[in-house]
Scaffold this motif. Structure first.
Motif, PDB file in Angstrom:
ATOM      1  N   GLN A 108       0.791  -1.214  -0.120  1.00 40.51           N
ATOM      2  CA  GLN A 108      -0.031  -0.019  -0.098  1.00 40.51           C
ATOM      3  C   GLN A 108       0.768   1.364  -0.196  1.00 40.51           C
ATOM      4  O   GLN A 108       1.857   1.111   0.588  1.00 40.51           O
ATOM      5  CB  GLN A 108      -0.832   0.016   1.328  1.00 40.51           C
ATOM      6  N   PRO A 109       0.452   2.315  -0.623  1.00 40.96           N
ATOM      7  CA  PRO A 109       1.233   3.488  -0.666  1.00 40.96           C
ATOM      8  C   PRO A 109       1.191   4.153   0.741  1.00 40.96           C
ATOM      9  O   PRO A 109       0.150   3.911   1.489  1.00 40.96           O
ATOM     10  CB  PRO A 109       0.332   4.306  -1.504  1.00 40.96           C
ATOM     11  N   ALA A 115       0.510   5.856   3.764  1.00 44.51           N
ATOM     12  CA  ALA A 115      -0.185   6.972   4.419  1.00 44.51           C
ATOM     13  C   ALA A 115      -1.001   7.788   3.184  1.00 44.51           C
ATOM     14  O   ALA A 115      -1.679   8.585   3.595  1.00 44.51           O
ATOM     15  CB  ALA A 115       0.366   8.126   4.911  1.00 44.51           C
ATOM     16  N   ASN A 116      -1.344   6.959   2.011  1.00 44.77           N
ATOM     17  CA  ASN A 116      -2.247   7.543   0.846  1.00 44.77           C
ATOM     18  C   ASN A 116      -2.230   9.125   0.774  1.00 44.77           C
ATOM     19  O   ASN A 116      -3.030   9.648   0.438  1.00 44.77           O
ATOM     20  CB  ASN A 116      -3.617   7.222   1.405  1.00 44.77           C
TER      21      ASN A 116
END
Ligand code: NAG
Ligand code: NAG
Length: 193
Positions: A71-72, A74-75
């Protein structure tokens, strides 16, 4: 009249001959490379073909075919820069998932642009039908998914696709923004044997 060769010239000549002999014998002894006859591999005339597949990238439901494995952090970015997914996406003959299964697209894609939604895709199309059953087509390229038509290189293949090269044109057939499931049409133009 040809001048007789001197002793020095003779010495130099014999030295060169000996060197050549050593090089030839040496390469025969260790032979890490040798010439091949393409007929031995059954490589006859090169063909140029158009293949069409529909790729189903399914993120939702009980058995997703695409899985985000990184997942990237911290978005942060709009382009989701940094995320990586593994895929085992069905490839079908028609746009419906229920149409004939031709193979699976197995590999990875990652969001590789900080400014746009652009993927780096690395995958093998593992074909399971007809004479191509078991052969693979390898695609490595950049996919700017919001563009109408994208192009990615076909960089090789295995089995009947040995020495294959060409390109794929992709266009999104269907996209569901609620779960990100998509159906993408792949038109592959391939030089192969
Ligand atoms: C990023 O967003 C997704 C979906 O909105 C969420 O499931 C995930 O937990 C978020 N990841 C981080 C590291 O905050
Ligand atoms: C494709 O090859 C696999 C493995 O050899 C075999 O099990 C399968 O039946 C073949 N499928 C077709 C459609 O020929």
């Amino acid at each position: 009249m040809v001048a007789p060769i001197s002793k020095t010239q003779l010495t130099v000549l014999s030295f060169l001959l000996a060197l050549a002999l050593v090089l030839v014998l040496g390469s025969a002894q260790y032979g890490f490379v040798s010439a091949m006859d393409r007929k031995l591999l059954g490589l006859k005339k090169e063909k140029f073909s158009h293949f069409r597949f529909y790729l189903h990238d399914i993120n939702s439901g009980q058995s997703p075919t695409a899985m985000m494995i990184i997942q990237p952090p911290a978005n942060k970015s709009k382009s989701e820069f940094g995320s990586v997914s593994t895929i085992g996406d069905p490839l079908t003959e028609g746009p419906e998932l229920s149409s004939k299964l031709l193979g699976k697209a197995q590999g990875f894609y990652g969001l590789a642009s900080q400014d746009e939604v652009a993927l780096l895709m690395a995958m093998n199309f593992h074909i399971v039908q007809g004479k191509y059953n078991g052969s693979t087509i390898t695609i490595l390229g950049r996919n700017q998914v919001l563009d109408k038509v994208r192009e990615m290189p076909v960089i090789g293949g295995s089995g009947l696709f040995r020495f294959a090269r060409g390109y794929a044109h992709l266009s999104t057939h269907k996209f569901d923004p609620s779960n990100r499931d998509s159906v993408v049409e792949y038109n592959i133009y391939l030089l192969h044997y």
